[in-house]
Design an enzyme around this catalytic site. Structure first.
Site, PDB file in Angstrom:
ATOM      1  N   HIS A   1       3.919  -2.167   3.431  1.00 25.66           N
ATOM      2  CA  HIS A   1       4.166  -0.827   2.876  1.00 25.66           C
ATOM      3  C   HIS A   1       5.654  -0.727   2.582  1.00 25.66           C
ATOM      4  O   HIS A   1       6.464  -0.652   3.512  1.00 25.66           O
ATOM      5  CB  HIS A   1       3.775   0.269   3.873  1.00 25.66           C
TER       6      HIS A   1
ATOM      7  N   HIS B   1      -5.482   9.367   1.011  1.00 23.26           N
ATOM      8  CA  HIS B   1      -5.594   8.450   2.159  1.00 23.26           C
ATOM      9  C   HIS B   1      -6.587   8.929   3.215  1.00 23.26           C
ATOM     10  O   HIS B   1      -6.377   8.778   4.412  1.00 23.26           O
ATOM     11  CB  HIS B   1      -4.217   8.223   2.786  1.00 23.26           C
TER      12      HIS B   1
ATOM     13  N   ASP C   1       0.824  -1.210   0.000  1.00 23.95           N
ATOM     14  CA  ASP C   1       0.000   0.000   0.000  1.00 23.95           C
ATOM     15  C   ASP C   1       0.861   1.264   0.000  1.00 23.95           C
ATOM     16  O   ASP C   1       1.977   1.283   0.529  1.00 23.95           O
ATOM     17  CB  ASP C   1      -0.881   0.041   1.249  1.00 23.95           C
TER      18      ASP C   1
ATOM     19  N   HIS D   1      -5.547   3.170  -4.152  1.00 31.62           N
ATOM     20  CA  HIS D   1      -5.570   3.354  -2.693  1.00 31.62           C
ATOM     21  C   HIS D   1      -5.893   4.802  -2.319  1.00 31.62           C
ATOM     22  O   HIS D   1      -5.516   5.263  -1.243  1.00 31.62           O
ATOM     23  CB  HIS D   1      -4.226   2.929  -2.096  1.00 31.62           C
TER      24      HIS D   1
END
Length: 256
Positions: free
Chosen positions: A212, A122, A67, A118
């Site tokens: 990540h 965020h 991500d 994504h």
């Protein structure tokens, strides 16, 4: 005072509901589907070959997902994945990422990785209006399309926060929602050994691993995780390969 006694069955159902809400950070969510359930809902004639290189109906599959990229360290991760011949699914963020590293996005696609959305910045999608949700999704879709010629069909809501209202917008935009079953919480630590341990301890068949690559301890951990899971008989696949022969359905939420 009146005392209420719940049967064990009721308690289990309540616990399951609480667990689901905690994992998805929402209180109104229906229709969560596991990869195995998705596959089982598709009838494939006997003897028909799988549409993907790996058939997770029989293979012990796991999907590595990353991500919040692309970022400067992503090319190092891509080098490792290429060397190990391991496909991954990248849930890409927009601001400072897809708009900054289009060549890395292009390389991901060229090397056979799955590219997904994504959001732009965020944000918690459950706190936004439908128009605000669209504004978080559409620019990333366009950045990825420009870089690769293809528009994603998968997305991951930040923090796993989704609900039925978010699902309606994702259905409109043609995106299935992908959650996870394994998290190393690598955003909280640079301890490579701990990240590796958390992944190995949690991974089971049909697992979706959340990592990540921009955090310092993650890429070194991946170098160890890949051979360790391989030694346990796991086959690495993308999220779409994990669901096959089912096709991800727009608006639906998938989680092992």
């Amino acid at each position: 005072m009146t005392r209420t006694t719940r049967t064990p069955k009721t308690a289990v159902l309540l616990l399951a509901a609480v667990t689901t809400a905690a994992l998805t950070a929402c209180s109104t969510l229906t229709g969560v589907t596991s990869p195995a359930a998705a596959r089982n809902h598709v009838t494939v004639p006997n003897g028909t070959a799988a549409a993907t290189p790996v058939d997770c109906r029989t293979a012990k599959c796991v999907a590595l997902t990353f991500d919040g990229g692309p970022s400067a360290p992503t090319t190092t991760l891509l080098d490792i994945l290429k060397q190990e011949t391991v496909p991954a699914t990248f849930f890409l963020q927009g601001k400072g990422h897809t708009d900054t590293y289009p060549d890395t996005v292009r390389r991901m696609a060229e090397e056979g990785h799955e590219i997904a959305n994504h959001t732009w910045s965020h944000k918690n999608l459950t706190e936004l209006t439908p128009d605000e949700i669209r504004a978080e999704i559409k620019p990333v879709q366009e950045d990825i399309r420009k870089a690769t010629g293809r528009t994603p069909t998968l997305m991951r809501p930040p923090g796993g926060a989704t609900n039925d209202d978010v699902s309606k917008v994702m259905k409109e935009l043609g995106l299935a929602q992908i959650l996870w079953s394994v998290t190393a919480k690598d955003y909280q630590t640079t301890d490579t050994a701990l990240i590796k341990k958390r992944v190995l301890d949690q991974t089971k068949r049909d697992g979706i691993v959340l990592l990540h690559e921009r955090y310092a301890g993650t890429i070194p951990a991946v170098e160890d995780v890949i051979p360790a899971l391989g030694a346990q008989g796991y086959t690495f696949v993308t999220v779409s390969q994990l669901l096959a022969p089912a096709q991800p359905q727009a608006g639906k939420v998938y989680r092992p």
